[in-house]
Design a protein around this motif. Structure first.
Motif, PDB file in Angstrom:
ATOM      1  N   LYS A 159      25.958  34.736  38.081  1.00 61.84           N
ATOM      2  CA  LYS A 159      27.317  34.656  39.235  1.00 61.84           C
ATOM      3  C   LYS A 159      27.739  33.698  38.652  1.00 61.84           C
ATOM      4  N   ASP A 160      27.565  32.805  38.299  1.00 62.86           N
ATOM      5  CA  ASP A 160      28.108  30.907  39.026  1.00 62.86           C
ATOM      6  C   ASP A 160      29.630  31.254  38.184  1.00 62.86           C
ATOM      7  N   THR A 161      30.465  31.127  38.768  1.00 61.39           N
ATOM      8  CA  THR A 161      31.777  31.035  38.126  1.00 61.39           C
ATOM      9  C   THR A 161      31.848  29.920  37.502  1.00 61.39           C
ATOM     10  N   SER A 162      31.601  28.851  37.924  1.00 60.71           N
ATOM     11  CA  SER A 162      31.375  27.304  37.368  1.00 60.71           C
ATOM     12  C   SER A 162      30.835  27.731  35.759  1.00 60.71           C
ATOM     13  N   ASN A 163      30.358  27.644  36.047  1.00 69.74           N
ATOM     14  CA  ASN A 163      29.414  27.646  34.339  1.00 69.74           C
ATOM     15  C   ASN A 163      30.104  28.166  33.355  1.00 69.74           C
ATOM     16  N   GLN A 164      30.440  27.211  32.234  1.00 70.46           N
ATOM     17  CA  GLN A 164      31.784  27.061  31.843  1.00 70.46           C
ATOM     18  C   GLN A 164      31.785  28.757  31.082  1.00 70.46           C
ATOM     19  N   TYR A 165      30.616  28.852  30.188  1.00 70.63           N
ATOM     20  CA  TYR A 165      30.268  30.462  29.383  1.00 70.63           C
ATOM     21  C   TYR A 165      30.613  31.541  30.034  1.00 70.63           C
ATOM     22  N   ILE A 166      30.501  31.938  31.651  1.00 72.26           N
ATOM     23  CA  ILE A 166      30.353  32.752  32.568  1.00 72.26           C
ATOM     24  C   ILE A 166      32.482  32.519  32.728  1.00 72.26           C
ATOM     25  N   ALA A 167      32.865  31.438  33.113  1.00 76.61           N
ATOM     26  CA  ALA A 167      34.132  31.152  33.354  1.00 76.61           C
ATOM     27  C   ALA A 167      35.264  31.618  32.004  1.00 76.61           C
ATOM     28  N   PHE A 168      34.567  31.487  30.877  1.00 81.25           N
ATOM     29  CA  PHE A 168      35.420  32.094  30.068  1.00 81.25           C
ATOM     30  C   PHE A 168      35.699  33.470  28.998  1.00 81.25           C
ATOM     31  N   PHE A 169      34.826  33.807  29.667  1.00 83.78           N
ATOM     32  CA  PHE A 169      34.953  35.097  28.530  1.00 83.78           C
ATOM     33  C   PHE A 169      35.242  36.275  30.310  1.00 83.78           C
ATOM     34  N   LYS A 170      35.760  37.950  29.644  1.00 81.34           N
ATOM     35  CA  LYS A 170      36.037  38.029  30.498  1.00 81.34           C
ATOM     36  C   LYS A 170      35.173  39.029  31.233  1.00 81.34           C
ATOM     37  N   THR A 171      33.766  39.371  30.832  1.00 87.54           N
ATOM     38  CA  THR A 171      32.840  40.082  30.892  1.00 87.54           C
ATOM     39  C   THR A 171      31.462  39.051  31.102  1.00 87.54           C
TER      40      THR A 171
END
Length: 479
Positions: free
Chosen positions: A408-420
């Motif tokens: 759930k780390d929204t600072s991660n570039q992959y988690i931040a980039f994708f909608k899901t």
């Protein structure tokens, strides 16, 4: 053809001549140079897997060499064909040395060109001299190193502390007779990438797509709404990702109970469906044969296609081009990741594609120590967090998948980039990720399909059943 087929046959033939031998220490010492064009990850290596092997006896010039760890530590040599892999292993070595003051290790990391490294390793194991302590082996090449009596050290004991949390199917592909010889880098779970923003503009809700019939219906809406300017997807003439998805969904494999390679029945279903898409203007042929090319990435960025299946490692392509000309493939928040559609609901929705198994050779000066280090680096919680954060791979240790501090780390570039969230999808399909057997005869079939069959079907309109029978006949001549 038949450069690729010849390469596969040559590699297989060389591998069958491996014999048990004893040799100690490290491989040749290469002088320091800098890498001009290091590959970015396993997928780059997968693209190179069809390259011709280097000439026997040719001296291989290393791309990059670095040594990490104290001079007082046990010295080892490690080879890879991906510089970023070696950079990652070097960071994990520093952590290992911090945590194990009484078991210090020094490693000289060398990066070679893909084909040169695999050829050099085969020859070193064949002669019993000159192999490194540790080495990356690309998944497609791995069966060549399991022929006869493997000249590799068993990793079972070193993996045991992490085994309960590991995705077993990813270790089985690097195993023989219950013995694990390779530590994987990722699961390579295949998913669908949907341009949600584009699909919404055409009145398509990707979350309602469960089957390939649903997908085809969505493709018809995209064609109509875009006046044919956009298609739902592209189909490959130089890659078998779609076919692996079909196999996994039907529980099929390349090989029968006797290990004979047989064209899977599901291929006819998938290719007939795709040929229909082409004929009806619902899909285009992928530029350069598949999407992990400059032309393929360009039609994604130009929004000429609205979706495609690829392994989760393809996430990195959205964040950077390998040529460095563009910082991002597209804007954040537009693309969603979801399970693949199926032919019938209830079928498995994913398959593991690509990968690298890291081995300890039987020529290592301290194989038990080398095995413990690489198992820690690639399979421990700490190692897999590093793989995810630095390389963006769907790691094999599922304890990472359950840790919300990571997922759930929204600072991660992959988690931040994708909608899901990629981990939400992984956890949804974690029991549905199929594995496909690969051996030397499979190389022959895949090369024939890529060089001949897919082009004949998608470009020339050849009857699918006829094209697949020709492929079966070709592989039968070799096995």
């Amino acid at each position: 053809m038949k450069r690729k087929v010849l390469s596969a046959v040559l590699c297989a033939a060389m591998a069958t001549s491996l014999f048990a031998g004893c040799g100690g220490g490290s491989g040749d010492t290469a002088k320091d140079t800098s890498a001009d064009n290091a590959a970015t990850d396993d997928a780059a290596a997968d693209d190179a897997a069809g390259e011709d092997l280097g000439e026997e006896g040719t001296e291989v010039q290393a791309d990059a060499v670095s040594t990490v760890g104290p001079d007082s530590g046990t010295h080892m040599e490690m080879w890879s064909f991906v510089e970023l892999h070696n950079n990652f292993y070097a960071k994990m070595l520093e952590k290992w040395n911090e945590e194990n003051p009484d078991r210090q290790i020094q490693i000289t990391f060398t990066t070679y060109p893909f084909a040169d490294m695999h050829n050099k390793l085969i020859m070193a194991l064949q002669t019993g001299d000159g192999a490194p302590d540790l080495c990356d082996i690309e998944r497609g090449q791995f069966p060549n190193f399991l022929q006869g009596e493997p000249q590799l050290y068993a990793l079972n004991d070193a993996l045991a502390p992490y085994q309960a949390d590991l995705v077993e199917s990813r270790f089985d592909i690097y195993a023989k007779d219950g013995t694990y010889y390779g530590a994987p880098t990722h699961v390579g779970a295949t998913v669908m990438y949907y341009n949600d923003e584009l699909l919404q503009s055409f009145g398509v809700d990707y979350t309602t797509i469960k089957t390939w019939d649903d997908y085809t219906a969505a493709a018809e809406k995209v064609k109509e709404a875009s006046n044919g300017e956009v298609t739902m997807t592209s189909v490959d003439t130089g890659g078998t990702d779609w076919l692996w998805v079909a196999m996994a969904e039907h529980g099929e494999d390349y090989t029968d109970a006797d290990g004979k390679v047989t064209v899977p029945a599901s291929w006819e279903k998938m290719l007939t469906m795709q040929q229909g898409w082409i004929n009806d203007g619902l899909a285009v042929v992928s530029p350069d044969g598949q999407l992990d090319t400059e032309g393929g990435r360009q039609i994604i960025m130009d929004q000429k296609i609205a979706s495609f299946p690829k392994a989760l490692w393809y996430m990195s392509r959205f964040l950077s081009y390998s040529n460095g000309e563009l910082d991002t493939m597209d804007a954040p928040g537009k693309w969603a990741i979801a399970p693949c559609p199926v032919f019938e609901e209830g079928q498995p929705r994913s398959v593991g594609i690509g990968g690298t198994g890291t081995v300890v050779t039987n020529q290592s000066a301290d194989p038990a120590l080398a095995a413990e280090f690489i198992s820690y680096a690639k399979c421990s919680y700490e190692g897999c967090v590093g793989i995810w954060e630095e390389l963006g791979f769907d790691v094999c240790n599922t304890s990472v998948w359950a840790d919300e501090a990571i997922t759930k780390d929204t600072s991660n570039q992959y988690i931040a980039f994708f909608k899901t969230n990629p981990f939400d999808v992984l956890n949804e399909i974690k029991d549905e990720i199929g594995a496909v057997t690969v051996n030397s005869n499979v190389f022959i079939l895949q090369d024939y399909i890529n060089v001949n069959s897919l082009n004949a079907i998608m470009e020339d309109g050849q009857d699918v059943a006829e094209a697949l029978q020709e492929a079966q006949d070709a592989v039968d001549l070799e096995q």
